[in-house]
Write a protein that holds these residues in place. Structure first.
Motif, PDB file in Angstrom:
ATOM      1  N   ILE A   1      -3.704 -10.224   0.320  1.00 11.48           N
ATOM      2  CA  ILE A   1      -4.608 -10.695  -0.609  1.00 11.48           C
ATOM      3  C   ILE A   1      -4.424 -12.295  -0.251  1.00 11.48           C
ATOM      4  O   ILE A   1      -5.748 -13.089  -0.369  1.00 11.48           O
ATOM      5  CB  ILE A   1      -4.391 -10.540  -1.919  1.00 11.48           C
ATOM      6  CG1 ILE A   1      -4.493  -9.042  -2.262  1.00 11.48           C
ATOM      7  CG2 ILE A   1      -5.349 -11.277  -2.851  1.00 11.48           C
ATOM      8  CD1 ILE A   1      -4.275  -8.572  -3.478  1.00 11.48           C
ATOM      9  N   GLN A   2      -3.417 -12.676  -0.418  1.00  9.57           N
ATOM     10  CA  GLN A   2      -3.102 -14.158  -0.152  1.00  9.57           C
ATOM     11  C   GLN A   2      -3.676 -14.795   1.220  1.00  9.57           C
ATOM     12  O   GLN A   2      -4.129 -15.759   1.207  1.00  9.57           O
ATOM     13  CB  GLN A   2      -1.676 -14.693  -0.230  1.00  9.57           C
ATOM     14  CG  GLN A   2      -1.488 -15.926  -0.930  1.00  9.57           C
ATOM     15  CD  GLN A   2      -1.007 -17.012  -0.030  1.00  9.57           C
ATOM     16  OE1 GLN A   2      -0.638 -16.821   0.931  1.00  9.57           O
ATOM     17  NE2 GLN A   2      -1.610 -18.242  -0.270  1.00  9.57           N
TER      18      GLN A   2
ATOM     19  N   GLN B   1       0.775 -10.717   0.052  1.00 11.21           N
ATOM     20  CA  GLN B   1       0.716 -11.524   1.229  1.00 11.21           C
ATOM     21  C   GLN B   1      -0.624 -11.125   1.796  1.00 11.21           C
ATOM     22  O   GLN B   1      -1.510 -12.028   2.253  1.00 11.21           O
ATOM     23  CB  GLN B   1       1.782 -10.926   2.171  1.00 11.21           C
ATOM     24  CG  GLN B   1       2.081 -11.827   3.365  1.00 11.21           C
ATOM     25  CD  GLN B   1       3.424 -11.575   4.070  1.00 11.21           C
ATOM     26  OE1 GLN B   1       3.723 -10.306   4.228  1.00 11.21           O
ATOM     27  NE2 GLN B   1       3.841 -12.510   4.757  1.00 11.21           N
TER      28      GLN B   1
ATOM     29  N   SER C   1      -6.329 -13.150   2.831  1.00  7.00           N
ATOM     30  CA  SER C   1      -7.751 -12.726   3.076  1.00  7.00           C
ATOM     31  C   SER C   1      -8.784 -13.794   2.300  1.00  7.00           C
ATOM     32  O   SER C   1      -8.274 -14.764   1.615  1.00  7.00           O
ATOM     33  CB  SER C   1      -7.925 -11.317   2.434  1.00  7.00           C
ATOM     34  OG  SER C   1      -7.947 -11.597   0.906  1.00  7.00           O
ATOM     35  N   ASP C   2      -9.814 -13.625   2.874  1.00  2.00           N
ATOM     36  CA  ASP C   2     -10.748 -14.914   2.652  1.00  2.00           C
ATOM     37  C   ASP C   2     -11.477 -15.018   1.106  1.00  2.00           C
ATOM     38  O   ASP C   2     -12.110 -15.936   0.810  1.00  2.00           O
ATOM     39  CB  ASP C   2     -11.604 -15.134   3.730  1.00  2.00           C
ATOM     40  CG  ASP C   2     -13.049 -14.320   3.591  1.00  2.00           C
ATOM     41  OD1 ASP C   2     -12.940 -13.436   2.560  1.00  2.00           O
ATOM     42  OD2 ASP C   2     -14.150 -14.548   4.198  1.00  2.00           O
ATOM     43  N   TRP C   3     -11.352 -13.873   0.403  1.00  2.68           N
ATOM     44  CA  TRP C   3     -11.941 -13.938  -0.880  1.00  2.68           C
ATOM     45  C   TRP C   3     -13.381 -13.851  -1.021  1.00  2.68           C
ATOM     46  O   TRP C   3     -13.915 -14.059  -2.331  1.00  2.68           O
ATOM     47  CB  TRP C   3     -11.281 -14.754  -1.622  1.00  2.68           C
ATOM     48  CG  TRP C   3      -9.721 -14.714  -2.099  1.00  2.68           C
ATOM     49  CD1 TRP C   3      -8.852 -13.915  -1.356  1.00  2.68           C
ATOM     50  CD2 TRP C   3      -9.092 -15.232  -2.964  1.00  2.68           C
ATOM     51  NE1 TRP C   3      -7.429 -14.005  -1.655  1.00  2.68           N
ATOM     52  CE2 TRP C   3      -7.431 -14.815  -2.741  1.00  2.68           C
ATOM     53  CE3 TRP C   3      -9.074 -16.170  -4.321  1.00  2.68           C
ATOM     54  CZ2 TRP C   3      -6.392 -15.247  -3.434  1.00  2.68           C
ATOM     55  CZ3 TRP C   3      -7.933 -16.576  -4.742  1.00  2.68           C
ATOM     56  CH2 TRP C   3      -6.728 -15.870  -4.576  1.00  2.68           C
ATOM     57  N   ASN C   4     -14.137 -13.937   0.206  1.00  6.63           N
ATOM     58  CA  ASN C   4     -15.432 -13.927   0.100  1.00  6.63           C
ATOM     59  C   ASN C   4     -16.042 -12.531   0.572  1.00  6.63           C
ATOM     60  O   ASN C   4     -17.127 -12.397   0.759  1.00  6.63           O
ATOM     61  CB  ASN C   4     -16.056 -14.990   1.051  1.00  6.63           C
ATOM     62  CG  ASN C   4     -16.139 -16.452   0.414  1.00  6.63           C
ATOM     63  OD1 ASN C   4     -16.342 -16.361  -0.901  1.00  6.63           O
ATOM     64  ND2 ASN C   4     -15.750 -17.471   1.005  1.00  6.63           N
TER      65      ASN C   4
END
Lengths: 293, 293
Positions: free
Chosen positions: B49-50, B47, B52-55
Motif C-alpha cells: 500500500i505504501q 509495504q 502504490s500510487d493511491w490514485n
C-alpha cells in the motif's frame, strides 16, 4: 470481575495497526483541510508503522504516529477547539449533575457512574458518542464490574489520592467525583495527573484550570509524559494511599497493577476480547490481580 | 434518486487505506491461525500500500493485497468454507422465499427487495450481518431508491439480460430474481457473470453450479477477471438489452453507466458520503446519469 486470562502487559494486536491509521486520519483532518497533506501524513504513518517492531504497546505507536501530524502541519494540538467545546458543554451540565449526586442514595457509586459515563467523550476511540444517552444508561443500570465497596473501604483509611485523568470534557465529571470524595472522606491531598503534551483530546493543564479543578485547595496538578509504565511514574503511584485511573489507555497500560481502581467504558474490540467483557462494558474495577477479592 | 454530486469514477479515498488492511487481516485469519504469518501478511500489505500510487480504484488495491495472502500461505481461497455454508443456508430458505414472491402484489419489486437483502451477505464489508433481520426490514419498508418501474419497462422489451453477480449465498436470491423475471418477461438469454478467481466471498462457477443457476436453460455462466472497467467487458455489457449489477463493488466501479440497474445495500461510509445517501440505504437504481428519468 475481570477474566483471569488478561495478559500482564497488553502488547499491540494486529487490529491496532489499521486503527492507529484511522486515528491519524481523524487528527490529520482536524489539522489540515488539504487532502494532499492528509495523504502525505498517512503515507508517512504507513512507513513509520511498517518499520516499527510491533512488539511495543499500542499507545507508544499512537504517540509516534500522531507526532507526524504536528511535524508536517505545524499544528501541535489539532483537538484544541474540540477540547474547549467539550469542557464548556459538560460545565453547562454541572449543576444538574451535582443535584443527581446530592439526591442519590449512594453518592459515591452515583458520582462514579457519572465519571464513567464521562469516559464516553473519547475521540481516540473513533466511535460516535452521545453523552446524555450514556449518562441515562449508566444511572439506570448496574456497572458491569462494580468494586465500589472496595474503593469505599480504601478511601475510608486514606489521606492521599492520585488521580490519572483521561479526556477533556470528561474531567468535569472527575471534578465532581473528587469533590464528592473530599466531602465524604478525610483526604488531605489529591494529585490530579494530566498530560504534559497534547495527544488526541487528552486533558492538559489548561483544561484542568478551565474547569476549575486546580482551584480546589486540596488538589495539585501533575503533568505526565507519554509513558505511564515509566518506573519513576510507577513509584510515584506507590506513594499514594489510593490510585484512581480513568479511561481505556491507562487501563491498557496499567491494568495488571492490583491496587489501582480503574474507571472506564470499554470502547475497543481488542481490549474487550482480552478482558472477556463485551464492548460498552462499564468498569469500576481494581486491577486484574485483585479481581478475586 | 442519486445525488448529482456523484463523481464519475470513484477513486480510492484515504479511509480505504486502513479498511483494506482490515479486509486483509480478516482473510489472513481464515487462511492461517499462525499469528506470526498473519503479521508477515499485514506487514507486506503495508509495504504494498505504501508503494502504490493511491490514485487507483480501491478494488484494484484490494485484489493486490488479498493476493499477498495466497502467495504467503498457499491458500488460494480462504473463504471456501464460508461460501459453502452461505450457499446452503440460503438454499434452505428458498421454499419460503418462493412463497413470499408468489403471494406478493408486485412480484418484481418483492423479488428485487429479496435480492437486495441478500446483498447483506458480504464479508468484504467487514460488518456483522443478520440475514433474516435484513429480509424483514426490506419487505416491510420501501427501498431508499426505487427505479423498479424503469426496470419493468426495460424488461418488457428485452430479449437478453446480463447479470453481474456479487457474493456467494446472495446468488440464491439472485436465482429467484432471475426465475421470476423469466416467468414474467419473454427473455431468451441471460448471462450470469461470476468471478474467474477467488476474491473474498465473491461467487464463482462452483457456487453458481451449487445453487442450481447454471441448470436453468436460458442462463449461461460467464467468468470475469479483476477489472470490470476493462473495455472488453464494457463492450460486452453493451450487447445486452438489460444490465443488472449486484453489490457495492460493482456499483463503485460502474455507477456512472446510465443503462445499468444497480441492486445493493450501501455498506460503506465512503460510498454513502459520495452518493449523499445514508449507510444502510437500499438501492434498485439506474446509473447516476439516468437518475433524472
Amino acid at each position: 470481575m475481570l477474566n483471569s486470562k488478561v495478559v500482564i502487559t497488553m502488547k499491540m494486536h494486529l487490529d491496532c495497526i489499521p486503527c492507529i491509521q484511522k486515528q491519524v486520519l481523524q487528527t490529520a483532518r482536524l489539522a489540515t483541510e488539504d487532502i494532499s497533506v492528509q495523504k502525505q501524513i498517512l503515507r508517512e504513518t504507513l512507513q513509520v508503522i511498517q518499520k516499527s517492531d510491533w512488539n511495543t504497546r499500542t499507545i507508544l505507536l499512537a504517540y509516534e504516529t500522531q507526532a507526524i501530524i504536528s511535524r508536517i502541519t505545524g499544528n501541535n494540538d489539532p483537538y484544541s477547539e474540540v477540547k474547549v467545546k467539550y469542557n464548556k458543554m459538560i460545565l453547562d451540565l454541572y449543576p444538574d449533575l451535582q443535584k443527581e449526586v446530592k439526591n442519590a442514595k449512594d453518592s459515591l457509586l452515583t458520582v462514579s457512574k457519572l465519571a464513567i459515563a464521562g469516559n464516553i467523550i473519547d475521540f481516540g476511540a473513533l466511535k460516535p458518542f452521545d453523552i446524555k444517552k450514556t449518562l441515562n444508561r449508566l444511572l439506570k443500570t448496574p456497572l458491569t464490574v462494580d468494586h465500589s465497596h472496595l474503593l469505599r473501604k480504601r478511601l475510608s483509611n486514606a489521606k492521599s489520592l492520585i488521580f490519572l485523568a483521561d479526556n477533556t470534557g470528561e474531567i468535569v465529571f472527575d471534578k465532581l467525583l473528587l469533590e464528592t470524595i473530599l466531602q465524604e472522606f478525610s483526604l488531605e491531598r489529591i494529585l490530579f495527573v494530566i498530560k504534559k503534551e497534547p495527544i488526541l483530546n487528552d486533558a492538559m493543564r489548561l483544561d484542568a484550570e478551565a474547569v476549575g479543578i486546580s482551584s480546589i485547595p486540596q488538589i495539585e496538578l501533575y503533568e505526565v509524559g507519554r509513558d505511564r509504565r515509566d518506573p519513576n511514574f510507577i513509584s510515584l503511584l506507590e506513594k499514594f494511599d489510593v490510585v484512581i485511573s480513568k479511561g481505556q489507555a491507562n487501563f491498557e497500560d496499567l491494568h495488571d497493577i492490583e491496587y489501582i481502581f480503574f474507571l472506564l467504558i470499554l470502547k475497543c474490540e481488542v481490549i474487550a476480547k482480552e478482558t472477556g467483557l463485551p464492548e460498552g462494558s462499564t468498569l469500576l474495577s481494581t486491577g486484574s490481580r485483585a479481581s478475586n477479592q
